[in-house]
Write an enzyme that holds these catalytic residues in place. Structure first.
Site, PDB file in Angstrom:
ATOM      1  N   ARG E  99       0.828  -1.218   0.000  1.00 45.12           N
ATOM      2  CA  ARG E  99       0.000   0.000   0.000  1.00 45.12           C
ATOM      3  C   ARG E  99       0.865   1.272   0.000  1.00 45.12           C
ATOM      4  NH1 ARG E  99      -3.660  -0.110  -2.141  1.00 45.12           N
ATOM      5  NH2 ARG E  99      -2.912   1.788  -3.120  1.00 45.12           N
ATOM      6  N   LYS E 134       3.018  25.091  -4.133  1.00 44.17           N
ATOM      7  CA  LYS E 134       1.740  24.433  -3.816  1.00 44.17           C
ATOM      8  C   LYS E 134       1.913  22.918  -3.806  1.00 44.17           C
ATOM      9  CE  LYS E 134      -0.856  28.313  -5.695  1.00 44.17           C
ATOM     10  NZ  LYS E 134      -1.777  28.829  -6.716  1.00 44.17           N
ATOM     11  N   LYS E 166       5.978  39.924  -3.926  1.00 42.89           N
ATOM     12  CA  LYS E 166       4.635  39.926  -4.501  1.00 42.89           C
ATOM     13  C   LYS E 166       3.965  41.281  -4.283  1.00 42.89           C
ATOM     14  CE  LYS E 166       3.932  34.999  -4.352  1.00 42.89           C
ATOM     15  NZ  LYS E 166       2.930  33.939  -4.223  1.00 42.89           N
ATOM     16  N   GLU E 200       6.882  40.128  -8.745  1.00 43.46           N
ATOM     17  CA  GLU E 200       5.599  39.874  -9.401  1.00 43.46           C
ATOM     18  C   GLU E 200       4.992  41.216  -9.820  1.00 43.46           C
ATOM     19  OE1 GLU E 200       2.740  37.548  -7.062  1.00 43.46           O
ATOM     20  OE2 GLU E 200       1.194  38.933  -7.733  1.00 43.46           O
ATOM     21  N   ASP E 221       1.804  38.239 -13.701  1.00 42.62           N
ATOM     22  CA  ASP E 221       0.766  37.430 -13.073  1.00 42.62           C
ATOM     23  C   ASP E 221      -0.601  37.694 -13.685  1.00 42.62           C
ATOM     24  OD1 ASP E 221      -0.008  35.543 -11.106  1.00 42.62           O
ATOM     25  OD2 ASP E 221      -0.886  37.173  -9.937  1.00 42.62           O
TER      26      ASP E 221
END
Lengths: 285, 285, 285, 285, 285, 285
Positions: E99, E134, E166, E200, E221
């Site tokens: 597993r 992420k 940012k 950014e 962005d």
């Protein structure tokens, strides 16, 4: 590596560190690095052995050149004077590992030996003798293993893997107008379907609700022998029956004779008497 | 935080994790989060208490809102029925911490109680009763604390902080033509000047060499009473005298009467009988 | 594995992680996985070597295929240009382990070299040069080992294994009307009989109380040479005599000549100058 | 909590455990639990301070009731006799934390002070003084912080966050017929676009390939002053220029005058001289 | 051992512990210890493989006697029904590791397969597809490796190794009257010279300040295609250009055609669909 | 603290370390330490929320001064644009915690949302939707919690707490002449009486032996709908009936209609699509 062996290795590692945070000043300063020794673990009293993995781990972690041979199987009965294992290798390591190997083997053999006496006392009854959560902090997996080595069986491992609804739990719910049967149904609906539900009852009359709620096991706590018999009859195979409380080597056979399925004995692990084992060291020719 | 308290916190943290790896499924599913409970730790037999810090740690780690009050001092003697502590707070936490608090307090009080009996047996002799390295793996600091709580004293903590030259050590050196006195002198010259050197002797005749080598303590192992007396006389205050081996509650007074300074007792920690303590829980009005 | 070696392995493991939390991007992207290299650790100045275990651990942890040969013994003196070890194996691993091996070997050899100079300065006096607790956080076992490699001896390992009653401790007690002799007697009665008791005194007159209290070692702190001589005479062999404070390579011989037994030197470890060692890498044919 | 503070707390925790694995036997047996003390950290020589967080952590971890006040800012210059902090609280804790607080503050202030001398030596030049990977194992974050406190700047943190292609790396590739420019292009194409690429060159002629390959920084290793000037001219602003090797307080100004952007100095951290700081303890009235 | 492999070993160790805190009760009670099994990991759908190290680690940690053969290379494309590895050894271990091996290989192959589709969609454009932060907590190194196995490239590893300024960062500074260009200059002067600085921007007009401040990378962005083209033209090679936001398999080719250098895609790791892989077990004859 | 909350704290701690091993260089160098920020977690799509504890832990661990308010309850359904929590405190900490809070909340809400869709699909049937062991390594407790937040129920936690005898297990025994019924009886006699025994069957005919052996749950693996109905009828309430294999949102209602008790769905956790949540930051006036 089995989960039990991993636990043993971890316990031994911590024990060795606790026993010599910055080395064994005696051996390191007295014993030549190249001196070898042979040693035997010898029983100074009879019993049932458990803890072979601890013996191996203690010496192997100290010095991987140490060889353990003639190690008796866990679960073996032995008499006074029996040799339980032979250890051979660098003398410093043999001396360093001795205390930790013995500390664990003595305790685990103590558990196995006591368990075997309980099991022998109920022999032929079909009743299983099981342990409890009254284990030494940090040693639960080892002590449960020793119970099995002595012929006993285990109860749930922890608070996480099975329900045990005790009087206190039920009392809280009763105070809110929720009866035992209803409480058990609620548990059943929110827990995984794989979670076993055991209920403790203190009186015969409580058994009805436990059955109605669908308990998997009903534990009869501190019941007199007659009440145990009545409980077994009432339950009639619809749940496992466990007896608990006041179990001693003197009373266990009578309890078993009432027809219960399981008898749980806290004393198996809460008051471990170390079996008297010694390490006889000889210098290697 | 004292080193003892830190050790207790660490042991309790591991014990709680061992006892519920993914939570207490019974309490979490049965007991409302907002229900409170009060409880008392009650003695079901008499003894000497130890483990107050473990009781505090077990409940506080589980839920910091739990309050422990009326906790008796470590080292206090108590009778059957005595209330040793009161616990008050969220019922889930009280039920969750119960087993760990008891498992530790029962064992540590068992150690303290047994120690106190040995200490009482030698009262007035000026002899100190000390522990050994035969402690439960992982619990050495706690069990040594309990020995002190019972009126005993501690031996060296570990293999790192003092020398104990045993027969096996000396035999290795003898095989190389190095006598005990010479071995001790070598130890002295290579070890820190702060390291205490203790030597184990099995016969009165070995004492001469131990003295000649400048041992700080001479341990008379498994000596008959007469030999103990002879050893004490021979040493004549030039070293601390420790008696070891075959010490029981029946023999300890006679051993103390021989004039030794220290008696070490493995049984103080190697076979801990858990004292019978219980937790009586009441719902809070 | 010895406690020292275990400590080295642990320090190296942490150092490698600190030095490359997610790998060595240069080597992994530039150097072919199959490229091999040979390298030598070469002395760029003379000194006394310590840290062989760190060199082994650094390269072996990085890649177990790396072989270290011709490693000089810890404690060996060497001249400029000497080859202290040869390293052979996968080039990525050799480059990855280089900095950690050198960072440790340079520091430990620095400690050993400085210690050897102090030891040489007191040669023939019978005095032992010892370290203090002024070690680099996390490296105490390694630096103490390096002191021994340089011919020095160790003081107590930590606050746990021996008493050092300093002026501040005694002042607290004096403020409560408890004198030094009485304080030492109390210590003796509550500590293990294996615990060595050292007392620091700042003036000759304090020695009387230290002796009366039965101190095992008396440390004469920042004493002038005449006072050291007076102190040694006064103590007359009834306790070990340690000199401390203001010890330099220039003053140490004169201090040793006063007859003290032990001279403790904080500078051995508190200001480690890294010895200049380099790694010369060659591609393997 | 900042990453630096977290690192300090972790280092202090390990250092306290190393310094007293089972408690401070002197203070615990000599000093009454209720005795308070005030103390000052006093400079016994002048310098630049670093390590305030370590001072706080050492005392607060030992006893959260200890208060630190008048702590000078990291980066502050101070003279002999200056009070750098005041500590007030339970005497046992103050005595227990003293050595660890000083061990760290002395080292970090040593780093800051040395760095400040290098920075002062190049004042007005616009050159930045940076550290290297020659840090004490386990203390990299702390020592890099101390470099900044002394007015220096940091180089890459580790092998993971920037490329440094050294002569050995390039030699491996050359042996396979891959030139520096091509090697750098390969690096660029496989590494994250955020990874800075620095190349070490040993001779002026190698600079052409480094530029062609698009190096972000070119390190001129062990260049004579004239060669440094030639290198700076050749690079002409197309890459950052770092000088390394043979940098001392005597040579650094001349190196800075060649027009390089960055000078890396291993000595900032590889040979830390502990600044002489002491803890003067007073009993609280 | 590479840093990636170390991370895999650590993740697997934790996963095995999580999956069986006190052993696999089914296999241990049902399967004889001496029974062997052979098994194949079989693809139930096509894709790109990643996670070979996890497969090896899962089975080898469970039982070092298990042999893994015919393991396909990470990055290999495979069709439905392909055998990706063969596993042979003790049946208990094979069943125990199954597993965890699949859980990791399915996820990592899912990441590699999705990445490969993005990479294929921009083939020939010279644009690199990169991941983001992420990632699944605890699995960053593994998922980034899988992105590379799928033909993608990585962005910065963490908040520690490169700057990403940012809009929110810049807004805080703007509120204090500090413009983007000035902010970038300040960053440059205080950060290591090896730290890459990415900014950014949300609108074409912001690019001027980013360039003026010397940004290494400018991230556009959520720009429309026309704006991306305008941005690329404006930047004119003076900084790396990254496109981010709203990237899907449908839009990525058009974005790549605008001339940007890098396209970052959070979906590569934030929503991993496990590829359908199974373990077919056969008993060994 | 509940076991779930402890697991969340541990996962968050590791994730924060992974995301910034030596700090957030952007915020630390760009954002003034004293700047505050307010932020909202906003839903960019509709769903069911889970992960409130992760949001709290991420920000509180970063900076204990950060306050989280208006946090919606786990299990709440929300629409696009909904504010799920407000965060207020030091800007550096808010920016530092953002990614970890979102990474976890997005995944857990993804699990809860998908679970809720399965649960809705079988509404009124009385069937429970349960998870499997196909969870993300390291996140099992969190993902199982999210399944419950979505209205699902859990299966066994691990290999340790319940038996699942699969076809492979039974095949091994069959090869030794041991049938399913006999195998189950053996399991029952050696396992704790609290261990639930589930058996997987692939064909209707196997059900007889499972019943005969006393299985607590019978899992019908990859059964056609008609076979499911036949199986349910055959079992007739003597064991819990679980359906598994090929379960999708399209098929689940039909499966539920066959009368099974439990449907296990690996997709709940093996292919988590992160729900689109964002953090809108505003500077505090």
């Amino acid at each position: 590596m089995s989960a039990y062996r991993e636990a043993v290795e971890r316990v031994v590692r911590a024990a060795l560190a606790e026993d010599a945070p910055w080395g064994d000043v005696t051996s390191e300063h007295l014993i030549p690095a190249e001196a070898d020794a042979t040693a035997s673990i010898v029983a100074r009293e009879s019993g049932v052995f458990a803890g072979g993995a601890a013996v191996e781990a203690a010496f192997e972690q100290v010095d991987e050149r140490i060889r353990i041979t003639d190690l008796v199987d866990d679960g073996s009965a032995f008499g006074t004077g029996a040799v339980l294992a032979r250890i051979e290798g660098p003398a410093r390591g043999v001396l360093r590992g001795e205390r930790i190997a013995l500390n664990l083997a003595q305790r685990l053999s103590g558990v196995a030996t006591l368990t075997a006496r309980y099991v022998a006392a109920v022999e032929g009854s079909g009743v299983r003798i099981v342990d409890t959560r009254k284990t030494t902090p940090g040693l639960r997996m080892l002590e449960r293993y020793a119970v099995r080595a002595g012929g006993g069986r285990n109860h749930r491992f922890s608070l996480s893997d099975a329900v045990m609804a005790k009087d206190n739990h039920l009392a809280v719910l009763a105070a809110q107008g929720i009866g035992t049967a209803e409480a058990l149904r609620r548990l059943r609906s929110s827990l995984p379907h794989t979670t076993h539900i055991e209920v403790e009852v203190d009186r015969v009359e409580q058994i009805h609700e436990a059955l109605e709620g669908g308990a998997d096991t009903i534990m009869l706590d501190n019941f007199a022998l007659d009440d145990l018999r009545a409980g077994v009859a009432l339950i009639g195979g619809r749940a496992v029956v466990e007896a608990s409380g006041g179990v001693t080597l003197e009373t266990v056979a009578a309890i078993a004779a009432t027809g219960v399925d399981v008898i749980s004995v806290g004393a198996l692990t809460h008051s471990v008497r170390a079996l008297d084992l010694g390490l006889d060291i000889a210098l290697r020719a």
